[in-house]
Write a protein that holds these residues in place. Sequence first.
Motif, PDB file in Angstrom:
ATOM      1  N   ILE A  67       0.861  -1.194   0.000  1.00 26.23           N
ATOM      2  CA  ILE A  67       0.000   0.000   0.000  1.00 26.23           C
ATOM      3  C   ILE A  67       0.896   1.243   0.000  1.00 26.23           C
ATOM      4  O   ILE A  67       0.641   2.216  -0.718  1.00 26.23           O
ATOM      5  CB  ILE A  67      -0.955  -0.013   1.214  1.00 26.23           C
ATOM      6  CG1 ILE A  67      -1.890  -1.216   1.112  1.00 26.23           C
ATOM      7  CG2 ILE A  67      -1.764   1.285   1.288  1.00 26.23           C
ATOM      8  CD1 ILE A  67      -2.815  -1.406   2.298  1.00 26.23           C
ATOM      9  N   ASP A  97       3.839   1.418  -1.255  1.00 28.72           N
ATOM     10  CA  ASP A  97       4.385   1.528  -2.627  1.00 28.72           C
ATOM     11  C   ASP A  97       3.423   2.282  -3.542  1.00 28.72           C
ATOM     12  O   ASP A  97       3.845   3.083  -4.373  1.00 28.72           O
ATOM     13  CB  ASP A  97       4.613   0.138  -3.243  1.00 28.72           C
ATOM     14  CG  ASP A  97       5.794  -0.565  -2.624  1.00 28.72           C
ATOM     15  OD1 ASP A  97       6.603   0.104  -1.952  1.00 28.72           O
ATOM     16  OD2 ASP A  97       5.907  -1.795  -2.806  1.00 28.72           O
ATOM     17  N   LEU A  98       2.119   1.987  -3.395  1.00 29.25           N
ATOM     18  CA  LEU A  98       1.116   2.651  -4.250  1.00 29.25           C
ATOM     19  C   LEU A  98       1.113   4.155  -4.000  1.00 29.25           C
ATOM     20  O   LEU A  98       0.949   4.947  -4.927  1.00 29.25           O
ATOM     21  CB  LEU A  98      -0.276   2.074  -3.995  1.00 29.25           C
ATOM     22  CG  LEU A  98      -0.513   0.623  -4.420  1.00 29.25           C
ATOM     23  CD1 LEU A  98      -1.932   0.191  -4.060  1.00 29.25           C
ATOM     24  CD2 LEU A  98      -0.287   0.442  -5.910  1.00 29.25           C
ATOM     25  N   MET A 109       0.060   6.094  -7.274  1.00 30.60           N
ATOM     26  CA  MET A 109      -1.077   5.392  -7.863  1.00 30.60           C
ATOM     27  C   MET A 109      -2.285   5.461  -6.927  1.00 30.60           C
ATOM     28  O   MET A 109      -3.408   5.168  -7.329  1.00 30.60           O
ATOM     29  CB  MET A 109      -0.708   3.942  -8.161  1.00 30.60           C
ATOM     30  CG  MET A 109       0.187   3.828  -9.366  1.00 30.60           C
ATOM     31  SD  MET A 109       0.178   2.238 -10.093  1.00 30.60           S
ATOM     32  CE  MET A 109       1.739   1.628  -9.569  1.00 30.60           C
ATOM     33  N   HIS A 156      -7.562   6.383  -1.915  1.00 32.77           N
ATOM     34  CA  HIS A 156      -8.285   6.549  -3.182  1.00 32.77           C
ATOM     35  C   HIS A 156      -7.307   6.370  -4.334  1.00 32.77           C
ATOM     36  O   HIS A 156      -6.123   6.673  -4.188  1.00 32.77           O
ATOM     37  CB  HIS A 156      -8.890   7.959  -3.272  1.00 32.77           C
ATOM     38  CG  HIS A 156      -9.950   8.228  -2.246  1.00 32.77           C
ATOM     39  ND1 HIS A 156     -11.292   8.090  -2.505  1.00 32.77           N
ATOM     40  CD2 HIS A 156      -9.849   8.614  -0.950  1.00 32.77           C
ATOM     41  CE1 HIS A 156     -11.979   8.393  -1.409  1.00 32.77           C
ATOM     42  NE2 HIS A 156     -11.127   8.708  -0.456  1.00 32.77           N
ATOM     43  N   LEU A 157      -7.836   5.929  -5.477  1.00 30.94           N
ATOM     44  CA  LEU A 157      -6.975   5.810  -6.663  1.00 30.94           C
ATOM     45  C   LEU A 157      -6.702   7.184  -7.260  1.00 30.94           C
ATOM     46  O   LEU A 157      -7.596   8.027  -7.299  1.00 30.94           O
ATOM     47  CB  LEU A 157      -7.650   4.950  -7.729  1.00 30.94           C
ATOM     48  CG  LEU A 157      -7.749   3.454  -7.504  1.00 30.94           C
ATOM     49  CD1 LEU A 157      -8.438   2.795  -8.687  1.00 30.94           C
ATOM     50  CD2 LEU A 157      -6.380   2.836  -7.293  1.00 30.94           C
ATOM     51  N   GLY A 162      -3.274   5.425 -10.990  1.00 28.54           N
ATOM     52  CA  GLY A 162      -3.724   4.158 -10.410  1.00 28.54           C
ATOM     53  C   GLY A 162      -4.952   3.622 -11.111  1.00 28.54           C
ATOM     54  O   GLY A 162      -5.081   2.415 -11.340  1.00 28.54           O
ATOM     55  N   ALA A 181      -5.435   0.077 -12.878  1.00 29.90           N
ATOM     56  CA  ALA A 181      -6.524  -0.820 -12.459  1.00 29.90           C
ATOM     57  C   ALA A 181      -7.378  -1.212 -13.658  1.00 29.90           C
ATOM     58  O   ALA A 181      -7.736  -2.379 -13.830  1.00 29.90           O
ATOM     59  CB  ALA A 181      -7.377  -0.143 -11.390  1.00 29.90           C
ATOM     60  N   LEU A 232      -5.092  -2.397  -6.021  1.00 31.58           N
ATOM     61  CA  LEU A 232      -5.651  -1.432  -6.988  1.00 31.58           C
ATOM     62  C   LEU A 232      -7.076  -1.816  -7.373  1.00 31.58           C
ATOM     63  O   LEU A 232      -7.969  -0.979  -7.465  1.00 31.58           O
ATOM     64  CB  LEU A 232      -4.778  -1.375  -8.243  1.00 31.58           C
ATOM     65  CG  LEU A 232      -3.472  -0.586  -8.201  1.00 31.58           C
ATOM     66  CD1 LEU A 232      -2.729  -0.724  -9.517  1.00 31.58           C
ATOM     67  CD2 LEU A 232      -3.715   0.892  -7.923  1.00 31.58           C
ATOM     68  N   GLY A 288     -13.428   5.001  -1.696  1.00 34.03           N
ATOM     69  CA  GLY A 288     -12.116   4.737  -1.107  1.00 34.03           C
ATOM     70  C   GLY A 288     -12.220   3.716   0.018  1.00 34.03           C
ATOM     71  O   GLY A 288     -13.323   3.310   0.415  1.00 34.03           O
TER      72      GLY A 288
END
Lengths: 173, 180
Positions: A131, A133-134, A139, A148-149, A153, A157, B106, B115
Amino acid sequence: MSVLFYGSLLFGLAFVLHVVWWRIRLPKRQIKVLLIILFGFLCVGSFILHQYALKISILGLHPPSDISEYSQLATYFISLILAYMITYSAIEADSPSLLIVMKISDARKSGLTKEMLGVDMDDSVLVEPRIKDLLTDKMAEMREGKYHLTTKGLMMALLFKFYRDLMRADKGG
Amino acid sequence: MAEDLSILHFAHVICPLLGLLINATSQVLLCRHERGFGLLESIFAGFICGLIMVILIEVAYYCAIPSSIAHLLGLLCICIITYGTLSYCYFHFVNLGETARRVRILRELYDSKDGLSMEEILNRYNANDIIEKRIRRLLFNGQIILKDGRYFPGNSTVLLMNKAMVIMKIVVLGKRSEFD
């Protein structure tokens, strides 16, 4: 053969620079820096080979001479970059499958139970760093205590969702 | 005529890309096939289909512009290496969708428009799920063996891959694990 030789030579030199750099100081955004090094070597290397084509000869091989050979060299080099970037994701982060196999292998003849395998492999080791890393790779982002994306990201996805749907596969993981 | 020939010379650039396209298309079609090809089977079959395409293009090029066998072999060599490298990327792309934790997270975030908190993510996907799935996969592929409730090493391929990866980690990062 000159495409193969000079393409491999350029990639080898870029790889050496990457290793030296990483051993001196690990960049915060590793993938970004790695891409800059590799694509930088492709562009600068090709330019130098083209400019000094008549003067350069290694092992009796002259650099590529025309645009079709340089295109071939670029295709070869980019395929190596992609392959290394994908391999690098396994170098950067420990794979749970490989950790499991290593643990079982270390136990040798006595084997391991499922509970023993789970020791040292909890959420803080297997999920939370990914997480993080994202967030580092932009992302995902944190808003009001929730993840949130980002647009980047979302694109990733969607790409994987499209492909998994195409293969009629589940969410994976 | 000279222009035609120069266009023909770009066949070596297009050849591995075309091979990859055939590889990916046949892999997806086989995966969707009613008979149900396994993921690994479909990847292997896709690779062979693409490889045949690469060889056919190079042989056709040789027939169109005859040159020495050594020249043909040189071109074939670089095309096959480039194709092999691209196929390796494709294999990992498919594998990322199958096994990567980041991709799975993702997907979970994508499915939740409002979210997710850390707790909610861990409710949907956690260390137990990850270990369960991997054990199942490793058992299915014969990479580990279950005997009397205990797990033992299976075939040595994955162990060799693991050792190679540890060597790469030591060379590039100077450590055996991300947690060292």
